[in-house]
Enzyme design. Structure first.
Site, mmCIF file in Angstrom:
data_model
loop_
_atom_site.group_PDB
_atom_site.id
_atom_site.type_symbol
_atom_site.label_atom_id
_atom_site.label_comp_id
_atom_site.label_asym_id
_atom_site.label_seq_id
_atom_site.Cartn_x
_atom_site.Cartn_y
_atom_site.Cartn_z
ATOM 1 N N CYS A 2 -29.675 -6.230 -2.949
ATOM 2 C CA CYS A 2 -30.780 -5.716 -3.769
ATOM 3 C C CYS A 2 -31.575 -6.878 -4.363
ATOM 4 C CB CYS A 2 -30.250 -4.740 -4.822
ATOM 5 S SG CYS A 2 -31.550 -3.688 -5.502
ATOM 6 N N HIS A 51 -27.677 -0.937 -1.354
ATOM 7 C CA HIS A 51 -26.398 -1.273 -1.982
ATOM 8 C C HIS A 51 -25.246 -0.909 -1.053
ATOM 9 C CE1 HIS A 51 -27.754 -2.404 -6.027
ATOM 10 N NE2 HIS A 51 -28.757 -1.592 -5.769
ATOM 11 N N GLU A 80 -22.245 -1.562 -1.358
ATOM 12 C CA GLU A 80 -21.071 -1.177 -2.153
ATOM 13 C C GLU A 80 -21.130 0.280 -2.596
ATOM 14 O OE1 GLU A 80 -23.657 -2.770 -3.176
ATOM 15 O OE2 GLU A 80 -23.972 -2.671 -5.346
#
Lengths: 231, 255
Positions: free
Chosen positions: A86, A206, A208
């Site tokens: 990001c 993202h 994650e």
């Protein structure tokens, strides 16, 4: 380095990001997350992640204050792998409309811009990434975004049209991008290769928070970027 | 062309470490272990999870932070946490525990500067403003903001407050109709329509959805994300069923 120790992922502490999600990603990959703002450790570590929450200006300020900008630059100059997520991707560029007058890491040419197209911002939620032909790491799929800024697809890296004369950008053997459309198209990921290793993995989304897609992407990166592949 | 998928968000109301659900914010019923629910919803295709802390005690709040940490390790989709966040310290604690975004409600009405503070420190995508609204003919838009879990009327017009929140740096509005909460009557579509037209940020519709048709209505009235709780907890409708229905009506979803 001891063989019994769990391999680690060094996460750069910028002081502005909440890191629980990227720590959880590292753990899911079987890596020990080490959060640090020590430039030495950032230069040395086998794998480094620059996370991204917060604004461009304050994040660059934090990196400079601790000498982490130089540490990241020297890593990339040596061809050692680093990932950015990001804002952590945006910081690799020269500048951003989000914080005019602040210089980025300048490891890639171009300026980060506010997403255009008249849709609500930030872009929040799941969108598709489409890798260009020739990508070796990036695959098509759904990923989670939370961004108001991004790099436009007009940005060129490899074909000699980019004005790279005014800054000493590091050399890569090849760069591939993936794109995403939200109002207009932007670059949603970048893989940059040198000596047959993906030195840079930059994600505007993202990983994650992108379920198994994000985990699998990072697993591939870790394997292909691993030091062992050099011998 | 957006490309962005509409988000389906199951919401888990927490009270002292358990998931509960009520009707019009009252008559709470136990709905199970939070981690179990979270894993089930992720597997069903939830695009994000919302946790709302309705514990009234300090002990309950601590339990909440621990639960968020436990769930964060187990799931890999975004988590928004709200309920009782009264200060930057509260917000920071929940973000450190593993929330990706925090939603402020009563505190934002009492002290609107908290919106700017969260946006500045953690980014606008972190700053969700939750608005609980109820019909009120005295308001210009016909909807009034209530705080303290619906107990206190504010005299604020819901649309004006949503606009102010967006101007102050909110990255999203989580818009709940108190009148529809837990009723299964569907979203308050007029409210969703008015607010999503008034703000340049995403709006999450909440309160009353019980069938796939309701989700489609919410989306067609401007919501970019659709939240529900009870129907998921009681397994009346699955997330994948809703997504199939939306997809069949040409709405972009992540399948």
């Amino acid at each position: 380095m001891s063989q019994i120790r769990t391999p680690s992922l060094v996460i750069i502490e910028t002081g502005v990001a909440n890191l629980a999600s990227v720590r959880a990603l590292a753990e899911r990959l079987g890596l020990q997350p080490i959060v640090t703002s020590d430039p030495e450790e950032v230069v040395r570590a086998p794998f480094v992640l620059l996370p991204g929450v917060g604004a461009f200006g304050p994040a660059m300020h934090k990196l400079r204050e601790r000498g982490l900008d130089a540490a990241i630059r020297s890593r990339v100059a040596e061809g050692r792998p680093i990932a950015g997520i990001c804002l952590g991707m945006q910081l690799f560029f020269e500048a951003s409309e989000e914080s005019e007058g602040v210089q980025g890491l300048r490891l890639l040419p171009g300026k980060v811009k506010r997403l255009s197209g008249g849709l609500p911002l930030p872009q929040l939620g799941w969108n598709r990434i489409e890798p260009e032909p020739g990508s070796r790491l990036l695959l098509a799929g759904w990923v989670y975004f939370a961004n108001s800024y991004g790099v436009g697809i007009e940005q060129k890296f490899n074909d000699g049209t980019a004005d790279t004369s005014k800054a000493a950008f590091p050399r890569f053997d090849s760069i591939s991008i993936a794109t995403t459309t939200y109002g207009s198209a932007f670059i949603s990921a970048i893989e940059a290769w040198r000596d047959d290793r993906p030195v840079l993995l930059l994600c505007q989304f993202h990983p994650e928070l992108s379920g198994s897609f994000g985990k699998n992407l990072f697993a591939r990166w870790l394997e292909l970027a691993s030091e062992r592949r050099r011998v | 062309m957006s490309g962005l998928a509409v988000r389906i968000i199951p919401c888990l109301d927490f009270k002292d470490g358990r998931v509960v659900k009520g009707v019009r914010f009252e008559n709470l019923v136990d709905s199970g272990d939070p981690l179990e629910r979270a894993l089930l919803y992720e597997a069903q295709g939830a695009d994000e999870l919302a946790f709302l802390d309705i514990s009234a005690t300090v002990e309950g709040r601590k339990t909440m932070a621990k639960e968020v940490a436990r769930i964060r390790k187990a799931i890999a989709i975004p988590i928004t946490v709200g309920g009782g966040i009264a200060s930057m310290e509260d917000a920071a604690r929940l973000l450190d525990s593993g929330a990706d975004r925090v939603s402020v409600n009563s505190a934002a009405v009492r002290e609107p500067a908290i919106i700017e503070a969260i946006a500045r420190r953690f980014g606008v995508q972190c700053a969700v403003v939750a608005i609980d609204a109820t019909k009120s003919p005295a308001m210009p838009s016909g909807y009034e903001v209530k705080i303290a879990a619906g107990a206190v009327a504010t005299g604020l017009d819901a649309i004006e407050w949503a606009s102010e929140a967006a101007q102050r740096g909110a990255g999203e509005i989580l818009l709940t109709s108190i009148d529809r909460d837990g009723t299964n009557l569907g979203y308050e579509c007029n409210l969703i329509h008015l607010v999503s037209r008034a703000v340049p940020i995403p709006v999450v519709a909440s309160g009353g959805a019980s069938k796939p048709e309701h989700f489609l209505e919410g989306y067609r009235n401007g919501a970019l994300a659709l939240l529900a709780a009870g129907i998921f907890h009681r397994s009346e409708v699955s997330i994948s069923e809703i997504k199939q229905y939306l997809s069949a009506h040409n709405v972009e979803v992540r399948l």
